[in-house]
Scaffold this motif. Structure first.
Motif, mmCIF file in Angstrom:
data_model
loop_
_atom_site.group_PDB
_atom_site.id
_atom_site.type_symbol
_atom_site.label_atom_id
_atom_site.label_comp_id
_atom_site.label_asym_id
_atom_site.label_seq_id
_atom_site.Cartn_x
_atom_site.Cartn_y
_atom_site.Cartn_z
ATOM 1 N N PHE A 88 6.559 117.956 -1.672
ATOM 2 C CA PHE A 88 5.186 117.581 -0.200
ATOM 3 C C PHE A 88 4.833 116.679 0.058
ATOM 4 O O PHE A 88 5.544 115.153 -0.340
ATOM 5 C CB PHE A 88 3.953 116.766 -1.474
ATOM 6 C CG PHE A 88 3.620 117.980 -3.222
ATOM 7 C CD1 PHE A 88 3.072 119.056 -3.286
ATOM 8 C CD2 PHE A 88 3.279 117.537 -4.430
ATOM 9 C CE1 PHE A 88 3.374 119.903 -3.652
ATOM 10 C CE2 PHE A 88 3.243 118.209 -4.585
ATOM 11 C CZ PHE A 88 3.432 119.412 -4.844
ATOM 12 N N PRO A 89 5.366 117.053 1.848
ATOM 13 C CA PRO A 89 6.227 116.106 2.767
ATOM 14 C C PRO A 89 4.954 115.008 2.830
ATOM 15 O O PRO A 89 5.462 114.153 3.196
ATOM 16 C CB PRO A 89 5.475 117.176 3.568
ATOM 17 C CG PRO A 89 5.039 117.818 3.368
ATOM 18 C CD PRO A 89 5.021 117.891 2.006
ATOM 19 N N HIS A 90 3.184 114.751 2.832
ATOM 20 C CA HIS A 90 2.946 114.450 2.672
ATOM 21 C C HIS A 90 2.884 112.747 1.283
ATOM 22 O O HIS A 90 2.005 111.807 1.645
ATOM 23 C CB HIS A 90 1.357 113.756 2.873
ATOM 24 C CG HIS A 90 0.750 115.131 1.986
ATOM 25 N ND1 HIS A 90 1.453 116.085 1.296
ATOM 26 C CD2 HIS A 90 -0.226 114.556 1.304
ATOM 27 C CE1 HIS A 90 0.510 116.572 0.570
ATOM 28 N NE2 HIS A 90 -0.553 116.225 0.551
ATOM 29 N N TYR A 91 3.337 113.483 0.326
ATOM 30 C CA TYR A 91 4.262 111.700 -0.761
ATOM 31 C C TYR A 91 5.208 110.842 -0.870
ATOM 32 O O TYR A 91 6.237 111.961 -0.837
ATOM 33 C CB TYR A 91 3.580 112.484 -2.185
ATOM 34 C CG TYR A 91 2.461 112.982 -2.097
ATOM 35 C CD1 TYR A 91 1.322 112.224 -1.587
ATOM 36 C CD2 TYR A 91 2.189 114.189 -3.223
ATOM 37 C CE1 TYR A 91 -0.063 112.880 -1.690
ATOM 38 C CE2 TYR A 91 0.757 114.591 -3.937
ATOM 39 C CZ TYR A 91 -0.633 114.018 -2.433
ATOM 40 O OH TYR A 91 -1.608 114.246 -3.368
#
Lengths: 359, 554
Positions: A88-91
């Protein structure tokens, strides 16, 4: 809790297109099991059916005694590692690993302890607050593994997890995955098209083609006694040579050269196909025993030298010898070839059946 | 891999979303359109099928001419914008231009204002008593040809819409590999010849797409012909006047004209689709075209071209802002400067400004939510019903804004659903019109996100709903917000739907500006236009922040 997996008469269709006609397989508890085959053979499709990402058009899928066909993806308790890692790129790294634990509504302290444990196991603890875009491919892979394993899944599924890494990292991660699987002791299904990777990592391998399992066995089994010509050619290198088998004296004849084979289950005289691996030829200049052949070319590759050798009937085969200093074999030389009969495989003419009787 | 997105598409939360979206479109788009059709072909007196309205339209030269006029304008504008915008995009891609970044901002700004404001400014400049006209007549004794009528509409809309072509073509040229140009050069084809033989065919599908957008916008534009057209009447003007007519408008006739408009735009849309499908190429450029320093005559010509074109297109805005600070006496500008216009503006029209924040603001929220949901079901859940959603949601793209206004009014002006005069109907109008664009950009964003990421979340025990708002939405967020801001900018400068749907309480800035221009309160109109321009600039700055210097796409 690791489980055994059993699949009975699985069918997969996309519209009118049948990808998997009828497939059954049993995977043992804690086994490292690999689905191996060329692209389009249905291996990823099968994996995604087990994961719950693809619909199942027929058959039954069991984890131990539980039928999972209609179970929701999120309830199957599966750890999955994807080809592109799907981080997950936003985590952050830590948030990625925690994600599955949070969905299970575990106590905070337990989440933190498990997360740290698996990040540590994957040697990623020091990167736990980084964003994924700042990680290398190998590091992302480690995060993906930690994320899949931290939830203590019943089954670990891996879809070509090493194919996006460079050659050196691939070898390193291969070992990491193998060690980890043994340490955690979890039933693992691994998908790859790389036969060397499959051999190195697996307890057992299922070789697939056109949605059908061609052969299930340990790496040595499928290498030494492939069940048909497809498996023989797909696993390792081999030479296919047409020959005649005579039941009377149990002799095989290639281009005029005869040798005995007494372990064939063949009822009548018939044409057969031999699968002879490049290392199973003996090449000699000192005798006139064997097939009189000519060296058409030779390629020096360091450890080994590959010889392209022409039979009298003009068929060219490949022979691999360990390289030696001042080799006496040169292009254009005439040599005599004999065959290590106990190591070769004999197939019916249509290539579908290995005629060698099990020992 | 794309084909394998067949996760159990049985009944789940997404089926509910699909049903809800279909229901909303059924109620607010399909039903009003069918209702419109009914109005157009059913004789009110007898209740029977009748084509009388259509006969009346095609029977009278007066009406039929408005159709011809609209076509003259639309084709003229489309050809001119392509002719002006394409070379500008090529110059920008191929050559270094002094002050390029700034010029680019001006191009975008000039396209972002309401066209009728441009028209009104041109009247102030070149009209009968315009500053330039008067200057030439009084000081030099030269009579400048009239700007009213066909010429005026053509100039205003062309200068307003060529930036769309510029943006489209700039985007397409990014995909043209520099080595194609070099290969062409190497084989002896260069300069202008190369532009026409190599570049133009490669970007043809883009030109068709951009051309269609310009076509639809100029066909639907209401404010420009209303202000500067004078005797030259176009379609939207006729529809508006027939509907709003003081002699008790004729709904049926307005409906019939609307139907004709929809048939024409549908036809144009289909032709465009057919042409651009046939001429499509797959391109991926490893080496983008890099701008080079032009030499000699070329250098002079391209700079002159760029500055002149962009200067002309930004001039109306600049002049409006300038006049907003001029002293006013009654309705006439007098020498000297003051902030009187702003004071008057705030006194008279307090509500319009807050309406302009509230109505497009609520619409924006609805649009972003709907666009995200619709993009998701049409990309990730392809089936019969989501395909219908995909098609239906694009329908408003080809329906002129004033027609949307009329369909909503006719459908919802009586119980059981009485919406006319409410803010809600204005919001519905804006949402319907703007959704196609935001859905397209959301779809593009979603297609960039690998399906695997959502699968990973689900395999980790996250439910479908949770996966959507925890994983998918945050990853789409930047793209969604960027698309939303562009929608916002278009909505705050929207006139043709609002002019039909507004009542006193729901007046927006553009409606107010339009009213003030009609009343001759040029000072107030200029002040309000300036406020609108400031809002636009701020929105674009935020867009730039959010999209990290991303492309503006329409």
């Amino acid at each position: 809790m690791s489980v055994s997996i059993s699949i009975r008469n699985a069918v997969k269709k996309y519209g009118e297109n049948t990808i998997i006609p009828d497939l059954s397989i049993d995977i043992r508890d804690r086994e490292f099991f690999t689905l191996l085959g060329p692209s389009g053979c249905g291996k990823t499709t099968l994996l995604r059916m087990i994961a719950g990402f693809n619909t199942i058009e027929g058959g039954d899928f069991y984890f131990d005694d539980r039928r999972i066909n209609d179970m929701d993806v999120s309830k199957r308790n599966i750890g999955m590692v994807f080809q592109n890692y799907a981080i997950f790129p936003h985590y952050t790294v830590r948030q990625n690993v925690e994600f599955g634990l949070k969905n299970r509504k575990l106590p905070k302290a337990e989440i933190e302890a498990s997360t740290n444990e698996f990040l540590d196991l994957m040697k990623m603890l020091e990167f736990k607050d980084r964003m994924p875009e700042l990680l290398s491919g190998g590091q992302q892979q480690r995060v993906a593994l930690a994320r899949a394993l931290v939830i203590k899944p019943d089954v670990l599924l891996m879809d070509e997890p090493l194919s996006n890494l460079d050659a050196k990292l691939r070898l390193e991660m291969r070992q990491v995955i193998r060690d980890l699987q043994k340490e955690v002791g979890i039933t693992t299904i691994y998908v790859t098209h790389d036969q060397e990777e499959a051999m190195a990592i697996s307890d057992r391998i299922a070789v697939m083609k056109d949605g059908i399992i061609q052969h299930v066995g340990t790496p040595p089994e499928i290498y030494h006694r492939p069940s048909n010509i497809f498996v023989a050619t797909f696993i390792g290198r081999t030479n296919l040579v047409d020959a005649e088998y005579s039941t009377a004296n149990k002799m095989v004849t290639i281009d005029g050269y005869e040798f005995g084979m007494d372990n064939l289950s063949c009822e009548s005289d018939s044409p057969v196909v031999l699968s002879i691996r490049p290392e199973d030829f003996q090449m000699s200049k000192d005798t006139t025993e064997g097939i009189k052949s000519r060296i058409a070319d030779h390629i020096f590759l360091g450890l080994n030298t590959h010889y392209l050798v022409e039979f009298p009937n003009k068929q060219t085969i490949e022979i691999i010898h360990e390289s030696v200093m001042d080799s006496s074999y040169k292009t254009g030389d005439t040599v005599y070839l004999s065959i290590k009969a106990e190591k070769i495989n004999v197939f019916s003419k249509d290539g579908n059946r290995n005629l060698i009787r099990a020992a | 891999m794309q084909l394998e997105q067949t996760i159990k598409s049985k009944r789940d939360v997404w089926s509910l979303v699909t049903i809800a979206v279909l229901g909303a479109y059924g109620l607010f788009l399909v039903y009003p359109l069918l209702n419109l059709l009914g109005q157009a072909v059913i004789d009110k007196a007898t209740g029977r099928f009748s084509l009388a309205y259509f006969q009346r339209f095609f029977g009278k030269r007066y009406y039929f001419n408005t159709l011809l006029n609209s076509f003259k304008v639309t084709f003229g504008v489309t050809i001119l914008t392509v002719g002006l915008g394409t070379p500008l995009a090529y110059i920008f891609t191929r050559y270094k231009i002094r002050g390029k970044a700034f010029v680019r901002i001006l191009i975008i700004l000039s396209s972002m204002s309401a066209p009728f404001i441009g028209a009104y400014s041109w009247i102030l400049l070149l009209g009968r008593s315009g500053v330039i006209t008067t200057f030439f007549r009084d000081s030099l004794g030269i009579n400048i040809p009239s700007i009213y009528g066909f010429t005026g509409i053509l100039i205003v809309l062309t200068l307003q819409l060529y930036p769309l072509i510029f943006l489209y073509v700039t985007g397409a040229l990014k995909n043209v590999d520099n080595s194609l140009l070099e290969a062409s050069d190497n084989l002896g084809c260069s300069g202008m010849r190369r532009f026409f033989i190599i570049i133009v065919p490669l970007i043809l599908p883009t030109l068709f797409a951009g051309g269609l957008l310009v076509f639809m916008r100029s066909l639907a534009d209401f404010g420009t012909p209303m202000l500067i057209g004078e005797g030259f009447r176009t379609f939207p003007v006729t529809i508006f006047e027939e509907f709003i007519s003081e002699l008790g408008g004729d709904d049926g006739f307005a409906a019939a004209i609307s139907i004709i408009a929809i048939i024409i735009t549908t036809f144009i849309f289909i032709i465009q689709r057919y042409l651009s499908r046939r001429k499509r190429f797959t391109m991926s450029s490893l080496n983008k075209i890099r701008p080079i320093e032009a030499k000699g005559l070329t250098r002079i010509v391209i700079h002159l071209y760029t500055y002149l074109l962009v200067g002309l297109s930004i001039m109306p805005q600049v002049y409006i802002i300038y006049t907003s600070f001029k002293k006013v006496n009654g309705t006439v500008f007098v020498p000297g400067y003051s902030l009187q216009s702003y004071a008057d503006a705030f006194n008279k029209v307090g509500r319009a400004i807050s309406n302009t924040l509230i109505i497009p603001g609520i619409s924006l929220v609805v649009i972003v939510i709907f666009a995200a949901l619709i993009a998701y079901i049409t990309v990730r859940r392809r089936n019969f019903f989501t395909n219908i959603v995909d098609t239906v949601s694009m329908v408003p793209y080809i329906i002129p804004g004033s027609v949307i206004g009329i369909t909503l009014l006719i459908a919802f002006n009586k119980p059981p659903i009485l919406l006319s005069g409410t803010m809600l109907i204005m919001i519905i109008g804006l949402v319907l019109r703007r959704l196609p664009y935001t859905i397209r950009s959301s779809v593009a964003v979603l297609q960039q996100i690998p399906m695997n990421i959502e699968e990973a979340a689900m395999s980790l025990g996250s439910s479908k709903t949770k996966t959507f708002y925890k994983i998918t939405v945050p990853m789409m967020a930047a793209g969604l917000i960027a698309g939303g801001i562009l929608s916002w900018v278009t909505m705050i400068s929207e006139l043709s739907t609002a002019i039909l749907l507004y009542v006193g309480r729901t007046k927006t800035l553009t409606v107010e500006i339009y009213t003030q221009i009609i009343r001759g309160n040029y000072g107030i109109a200029a002040a309000l236009s300036t406020i609108l321009a400031v809002l636009t600039v701020i929105s674009l700055l935020i867009f730039n922040r959010v999209s990290k210097g991303g492309e503006i796409s329409m």
